[in-house]
Design a protein around this motif. Structure first.
Motif, PDB file in Angstrom:
ATOM      1  N   LYS A  96       0.826  -1.212   0.000  1.00  0.00           N
ATOM      2  CA  LYS A  96       0.000   0.000   0.000  1.00  0.00           C
ATOM      3  C   LYS A  96       0.862   1.266   0.000  1.00  0.00           C
ATOM      4  O   LYS A  96       0.598   2.211   0.735  1.00  0.00           O
ATOM      5  CB  LYS A  96      -0.964  -0.009   1.181  1.00  0.00           C
ATOM      6  CG  LYS A  96      -1.938  -1.164   1.154  1.00  0.00           C
ATOM      7  CD  LYS A  96      -2.845  -1.163   2.364  1.00  0.00           C
ATOM      8  CE  LYS A  96      -3.728  -2.392   2.334  1.00  0.00           C
ATOM      9  NZ  LYS A  96      -4.475  -2.556   3.566  1.00  0.00           N
ATOM     10  N   GLY A  97       1.928   1.248  -0.796  1.00  0.00           N
ATOM     11  CA  GLY A  97       2.790   2.410  -0.934  1.00  0.00           C
ATOM     12  C   GLY A  97       3.797   2.618   0.183  1.00  0.00           C
ATOM     13  O   GLY A  97       4.590   3.554   0.137  1.00  0.00           O
ATOM     14  N   LYS A  98       3.789   1.773   1.192  1.00  0.00           N
ATOM     15  CA  LYS A  98       4.711   1.886   2.331  1.00  0.00           C
ATOM     16  C   LYS A  98       5.788   0.813   2.222  1.00  0.00           C
ATOM     17  O   LYS A  98       5.493  -0.350   1.985  1.00  0.00           O
ATOM     18  CB  LYS A  98       3.972   1.698   3.663  1.00  0.00           C
ATOM     19  CG  LYS A  98       2.833   2.652   3.876  1.00  0.00           C
ATOM     20  CD  LYS A  98       3.330   3.947   4.428  1.00  0.00           C
ATOM     21  CE  LYS A  98       2.126   4.810   4.793  1.00  0.00           C
ATOM     22  NZ  LYS A  98       2.462   6.153   5.036  1.00  0.00           N
ATOM     23  N   GLY A  99       7.042   1.226   2.425  1.00  0.00           N
ATOM     24  CA  GLY A  99       8.152   0.286   2.415  1.00  0.00           C
ATOM     25  C   GLY A  99       8.307  -0.389   3.765  1.00  0.00           C
ATOM     26  O   GLY A  99       8.225   0.254   4.812  1.00  0.00           O
ATOM     27  N   LYS A 100       8.538  -1.679   3.743  1.00  0.00           N
ATOM     28  CA  LYS A 100       8.704  -2.477   4.962  1.00  0.00           C
ATOM     29  C   LYS A 100       9.903  -3.403   4.800  1.00  0.00           C
ATOM     30  O   LYS A 100      10.241  -3.816   3.688  1.00  0.00           O
ATOM     31  CB  LYS A 100       7.463  -3.340   5.237  1.00  0.00           C
ATOM     32  CG  LYS A 100       6.163  -2.574   5.346  1.00  0.00           C
ATOM     33  CD  LYS A 100       6.030  -1.929   6.677  1.00  0.00           C
ATOM     34  CE  LYS A 100       4.650  -1.268   6.803  1.00  0.00           C
ATOM     35  NZ  LYS A 100       4.493  -0.640   8.093  1.00  0.00           N
ATOM     36  N   ARG A 101      10.521  -3.744   5.937  1.00  0.00           N
ATOM     37  CA  ARG A 101      11.600  -4.725   5.979  1.00  0.00           C
ATOM     38  C   ARG A 101      11.199  -5.830   6.955  1.00  0.00           C
ATOM     39  O   ARG A 101      10.927  -5.557   8.125  1.00  0.00           O
ATOM     40  CB  ARG A 101      12.901  -4.088   6.460  1.00  0.00           C
ATOM     41  CG  ARG A 101      13.586  -3.225   5.440  1.00  0.00           C
ATOM     42  CD  ARG A 101      14.929  -2.748   5.964  1.00  0.00           C
ATOM     43  NE  ARG A 101      14.755  -1.919   7.144  1.00  0.00           N
ATOM     44  CZ  ARG A 101      14.929  -0.598   7.177  1.00  0.00           C
ATOM     45  NH1 ARG A 101      15.321   0.034   6.105  1.00  0.00           N
ATOM     46  NH2 ARG A 101      14.741   0.073   8.279  1.00  0.00           N
ATOM     47  N   LEU A 102      11.188  -7.046   6.447  1.00  0.00           N
ATOM     48  CA  LEU A 102      10.922  -8.220   7.263  1.00  0.00           C
ATOM     49  C   LEU A 102      12.273  -8.802   7.668  1.00  0.00           C
ATOM     50  O   LEU A 102      13.031  -9.267   6.821  1.00  0.00           O
ATOM     51  CB  LEU A 102      10.123  -9.252   6.468  1.00  0.00           C
ATOM     52  CG  LEU A 102       9.967 -10.630   7.103  1.00  0.00           C
ATOM     53  CD1 LEU A 102       9.010 -10.556   8.277  1.00  0.00           C
ATOM     54  CD2 LEU A 102       9.493 -11.634   6.081  1.00  0.00           C
ATOM     55  N   ASP A 125       9.841  -3.706  10.229  1.00  0.00           N
ATOM     56  CA  ASP A 125       9.980  -2.274  10.469  1.00  0.00           C
ATOM     57  C   ASP A 125       9.814  -1.521   9.151  1.00  0.00           C
ATOM     58  O   ASP A 125       9.742  -2.127   8.078  1.00  0.00           O
ATOM     59  CB  ASP A 125      11.280  -1.920  11.187  1.00  0.00           C
ATOM     60  CG  ASP A 125      12.534  -2.221  10.389  1.00  0.00           C
ATOM     61  OD1 ASP A 125      12.450  -2.513   9.183  1.00  0.00           O
ATOM     62  OD2 ASP A 125      13.623  -2.148  10.958  1.00  0.00           O
ATOM     63  N   ASP A 126       9.720  -0.225   9.248  1.00  0.00           N
ATOM     64  CA  ASP A 126       9.476   0.613   8.075  1.00  0.00           C
ATOM     65  C   ASP A 126      10.776   0.979   7.370  1.00  0.00           C
ATOM     66  O   ASP A 126      11.829   1.097   7.999  1.00  0.00           O
ATOM     67  CB  ASP A 126       8.777   1.916   8.480  1.00  0.00           C
ATOM     68  CG  ASP A 126       7.375   1.695   9.023  1.00  0.00           C
ATOM     69  OD1 ASP A 126       6.727   0.706   8.596  1.00  0.00           O
ATOM     70  OD2 ASP A 126       6.932   2.500   9.853  1.00  0.00           O
ATOM     71  N   ILE A 127      10.662   1.199   6.064  1.00  0.00           N
ATOM     72  CA  ILE A 127      11.752   1.760   5.276  1.00  0.00           C
ATOM     73  C   ILE A 127      11.462   3.252   5.172  1.00  0.00           C
ATOM     74  O   ILE A 127      10.395   3.654   4.689  1.00  0.00           O
ATOM     75  CB  ILE A 127      11.816   1.150   3.864  1.00  0.00           C
ATOM     76  CG1 ILE A 127      12.045  -0.357   3.934  1.00  0.00           C
ATOM     77  CG2 ILE A 127      12.908   1.845   3.028  1.00  0.00           C
ATOM     78  CD1 ILE A 127      11.906  -1.060   2.593  1.00  0.00           C
ATOM     79  N   GLY A 128      12.376   4.077   5.629  1.00  0.00           N
ATOM     80  CA  GLY A 128      12.196   5.526   5.544  1.00  0.00           C
ATOM     81  C   GLY A 128      12.243   5.996   4.102  1.00  0.00           C
ATOM     82  O   GLY A 128      12.975   5.442   3.280  1.00  0.00           O
ATOM     83  N   ARG A 129      11.487   7.024   3.804  1.00  0.00           N
ATOM     84  CA  ARG A 129      11.428   7.542   2.435  1.00  0.00           C
ATOM     85  C   ARG A 129      12.790   7.990   1.929  1.00  0.00           C
ATOM     86  O   ARG A 129      13.071   7.906   0.740  1.00  0.00           O
ATOM     87  CB  ARG A 129      10.435   8.706   2.353  1.00  0.00           C
ATOM     88  CG  ARG A 129       9.001   8.280   2.588  1.00  0.00           C
ATOM     89  CD  ARG A 129       7.998   9.422   2.564  1.00  0.00           C
ATOM     90  NE  ARG A 129       8.210  10.494   1.621  1.00  0.00           N
ATOM     91  CZ  ARG A 129       7.924  10.452   0.307  1.00  0.00           C
ATOM     92  NH1 ARG A 129       7.435   9.368  -0.204  1.00  0.00           N
ATOM     93  NH2 ARG A 129       8.147  11.501  -0.457  1.00  0.00           N
ATOM     94  N   CYS A 145      11.456   2.579  -5.560  1.00  0.00           N
ATOM     95  CA  CYS A 145      10.346   1.644  -5.367  1.00  0.00           C
ATOM     96  C   CYS A 145       9.224   2.193  -4.513  1.00  0.00           C
ATOM     97  O   CYS A 145       8.154   1.603  -4.421  1.00  0.00           O
ATOM     98  CB  CYS A 145      10.861   0.351  -4.756  1.00  0.00           C
ATOM     99  SG  CYS A 145      11.926  -0.595  -5.881  1.00  0.00           S
ATOM    100  N   GLY A 146       9.466   3.343  -3.843  1.00  0.00           N
ATOM    101  CA  GLY A 146       8.451   3.939  -2.982  1.00  0.00           C
ATOM    102  C   GLY A 146       7.451   4.715  -3.783  1.00  0.00           C
ATOM    103  O   GLY A 146       6.426   5.112  -3.415  1.00  0.00           O
TER     104      GLY A 146
END
Length: 146
Positions: A96-102, A125-129, A145-146
């Motif tokens: 949904k347009g938000k970057g995440k790191r598993l 956690d989130d990937i900062g813009r 990719c964001g």
């Protein structure tokens, strides 16, 4: 030639594609990379068949995740002479347009010459813009990719 999503730099056909087609992975890290590739390509049948029956879900549903990068952090055992292994990694995705790191430490077992995913401990956690994009482009996430 399509590059393998696992980040090896090799062609899909001679990398994870061989395992998706039925070849047994020689070690835990190779199985983990091929499972990541299966997630990228939506190969749910492969994910299920490479999952140990004791922990495998009955089925997998589709997700709206777009996988964009894999980084292997460490591998413990999981080689040709081992029965068990662990692979620590970060798999990055967009939802949904938000970057995440598993971040996951996955556990694998080898039974009858085939490596299987058992389970894992994970956090997200989130990937900062303004962070570097995990796809390896060298650009900021928001410009890639964001």
């Amino acid at each position: 030639m399509t590059s393998c999503p696992c980040g090896s730099g090799r062609a899909l056909e001679i990398c994870c594609g061989a395992y998706l087609a039925g070849k047994a992975a020689p070690n835990a890290e190779t199985l983990m990379r091929s499972r990541y590739t299966a997630y990228v390509l939506g190969k749910h049948d492969y994910l299920l068949v490479s999952w140990h029956p004791l922990t495998r879900p009955a089925r997998l549903g589709g997700t709206a995740l777009r996988w964009i990068g894999l980084e292997i952090l460490r591998t413990v055992a999981g080689g040709v002479q081992d029965d068990v292994g662990e692979v620590g990694f970060i798999a990055s995705y967009v939802e949904k347009g938000k970057g995440k790191r598993l971040h996951e430490l996955s556990r694998f077992v080898c039974e009858e010459g085939r490596w299987l995913y058992m389970d894992g401990d994970c956090q997200v956690d989130d990937i900062g813009r303004n962070n570097a994009c995990p796809c390896g482009s060298g650009k900021k996430f928001k410009r890639c990719c964001g």
